[in-house]
Design a protein around this motif. Structure first.
Motif, PDB file in Angstrom:
ATOM      1  N   ALA A 170      -5.488   3.510 -11.066  1.00 50.75           N
ATOM      2  CA  ALA A 170      -5.423   3.330  -9.762  1.00 50.75           C
ATOM      3  C   ALA A 170      -6.555   3.047  -8.602  1.00 50.75           C
ATOM      4  O   ALA A 170      -6.463   2.187  -7.756  1.00 50.75           O
ATOM      5  N   LEU A 171      -7.581   3.486  -9.194  1.00 52.16           N
ATOM      6  CA  LEU A 171      -9.040   3.109  -8.279  1.00 52.16           C
ATOM      7  C   LEU A 171      -9.423   1.688  -8.558  1.00 52.16           C
ATOM      8  O   LEU A 171      -9.723   0.766  -7.659  1.00 52.16           O
ATOM      9  N   GLY A 172      -9.067   1.312  -9.767  1.00 52.97           N
ATOM     10  CA  GLY A 172      -9.291  -0.050 -10.082  1.00 52.97           C
ATOM     11  C   GLY A 172      -8.548  -1.145  -9.299  1.00 52.97           C
ATOM     12  O   GLY A 172      -9.152  -2.206  -9.126  1.00 52.97           O
ATOM     13  N   CYS A 173      -7.267  -0.557  -8.895  1.00 53.08           N
ATOM     14  CA  CYS A 173      -6.628  -1.708  -8.125  1.00 53.08           C
ATOM     15  C   CYS A 173      -6.662  -1.546  -6.742  1.00 53.08           C
ATOM     16  O   CYS A 173      -5.753  -2.282  -5.791  1.00 53.08           O
ATOM     17  N   GLY A 174      -7.378  -0.628  -6.498  1.00 49.63           N
ATOM     18  CA  GLY A 174      -7.790  -0.233  -4.920  1.00 49.63           C
ATOM     19  C   GLY A 174      -6.908   0.636  -4.340  1.00 49.63           C
ATOM     20  O   GLY A 174      -6.812   0.853  -3.008  1.00 49.63           O
ATOM     21  N   ALA A 175      -6.120   1.386  -5.016  1.00 49.17           N
ATOM     22  CA  ALA A 175      -5.209   2.464  -4.526  1.00 49.17           C
ATOM     23  C   ALA A 175      -5.867   3.758  -4.575  1.00 49.17           C
ATOM     24  O   ALA A 175      -5.804   4.774  -4.980  1.00 49.17           O
ATOM     25  N   TYR A 176      -6.999   3.609  -3.425  1.00 48.94           N
ATOM     26  CA  TYR A 176      -7.906   4.893  -3.151  1.00 48.94           C
ATOM     27  C   TYR A 176      -7.360   6.205  -2.628  1.00 48.94           C
ATOM     28  O   TYR A 176      -7.994   7.165  -2.538  1.00 48.94           O
ATOM     29  N   PHE A 177      -6.151   5.808  -1.970  1.00 52.95           N
ATOM     30  CA  PHE A 177      -5.447   7.144  -1.398  1.00 52.95           C
ATOM     31  C   PHE A 177      -4.725   7.863  -2.686  1.00 52.95           C
ATOM     32  O   PHE A 177      -4.398   9.192  -2.635  1.00 52.95           O
ATOM     33  N   LEU A 178      -4.008   6.946  -3.634  1.00 50.53           N
ATOM     34  CA  LEU A 178      -3.069   7.463  -4.555  1.00 50.53           C
ATOM     35  C   LEU A 178      -4.002   8.156  -5.435  1.00 50.53           C
ATOM     36  O   LEU A 178      -3.333   9.445  -6.066  1.00 50.53           O
TER      37      LEU A 178
END
Length: 214
Positions: A170-178
Motif C-alpha cells: 500500500a505504501l509502495g503504490c502511494g496509499a499513504y492513508f490506507l
C-alpha cells in the motif's frame, strides 16, 4: 451485518467453508482483472473506502462479543479489508501480497475452526467457558493461543508477515492513508483477538448467567 449470526448459527465445518472459499474465489477473479486488464481511479477509490470500512468495522465490533465464534466472524470482516488492500494498489506487488495474505489467512482459519469444532464437542460456546482450558487441554490452549495471536498480527507469527507485505504494498503504490489505518485497526484488533487466548490460559472456569439464545 449478518455474518456473526451466520457464523454462530451454522455448523462449524460450514462456517469454516463460508469463511475461506468465497474469499479465495473472489480474490482469484479480481486478480485476473488486475493482471489482464486495468481499472480506473473511481474503482480504486471504491476499493480504498471498502478496505478502510471493513478494517474499522471488524476491529471495533469484535470488542463487544461474548461468544467464541462471533469474534472470528468480525475478524473475517477485518481480514477482508486487509486483503482488499492488495486490490486497491492495482500493482504486481499488491497482487503478490494479496496471494500471501490469502494463503496465510486460509491456514489460520482452518486451524482456528478445527480447534473451535473440537471445543464445541465439550459444550464450549462462550468466551468465559474457555477458562482453565490450559489445565484441561494444554495442547489445544497453546495452539489456539498461537492461532489467535497470529490473527492479531503479533510478530514474528505468520499473520504479522501477511499484514506487513500488504501495508508495504500500500505504501509502495502511494496509499499513504490506507496503511496507517490498517496499522491502527490491527492494534485495536489485537485486544479483541487476544481475549480468547488470555481467557484460555489465565481464566477460571466459572458459572455465568446468560440470557437464553434467540
Amino acid at each position: 451485518m449478518w455474518a456473526p449470526d451466520i457464523y454462530e448459527g451454522s455448523p462449524t465445518p460450514v462456517t469454516a467453508f463460508l469463511s475461506i472459499a468465497p474469499k479465495i474465489s473472489i480474490s482469484a477473479n479480481i486478480s485476473r482483472v488486475s493482471i489482464y486488464g486495468s481499472y480506473g481511479a473511481t474503482l480504486q477509490q471504491i476499493f480504498f473506502f471498502c478496505s478502510i470500512a471493513s478494517m474499522i468495522l471488524g476491529a471495533l465490533a469484535a470488542m463487544a462479543q461474548t461468544k467464541v465464534k462471533r469474534p472470528l466472524a468480525h475478524s473475517s470482516i477485518g481480514h477482508v479489508g486487509y486483503i482488499r488492500t492488495g486490490f486497491s494498489c492495482g500493482t504486481i506487488e499488491g497482487i503478490q501480497s494479496l496471494l500471501i495474505g490469502i494463503f496465510i489467512y486460509a491456514s489460520m482459519t482452518i486451524d482456528a475452526f478445527a480447534i473451535v469444532s473440537a471445543l464445541r464437542q465439550t459444550r464450549v460456546k462462550y468466551i468465559a467457558d474457555l477458562g482453565a482450558l490450559a489445565k484441561t487441554n494444554p495442547i489445544s490452549a497453546i495452539t489456539f493461543s498461537i492461532t489467535m495471536f497470529s490473527y492479531a498480527g503479533i510478530p514474528p507469527l505468520a499473520g504479522f508477515c501477511s499484514k506487513f507485505y500488504l501495508f508495504f504494498a500500500a505504501l509502495g503504490c502511494g496509499a499513504y492513508f490506507l496503511a496507517p489505518v490498517g496499522v491502527v485497526t490491527s492494534v485495536i484488533g489485537r485486544w479483541a483477538a487476544g481475549r480468547l487466548p488470555r481467557v484460555s490460559q489465565f481464566g477460571r472456569q466459572k458459572a455465568v448467567l446468560r440470557a437464553p439464545d434467540t
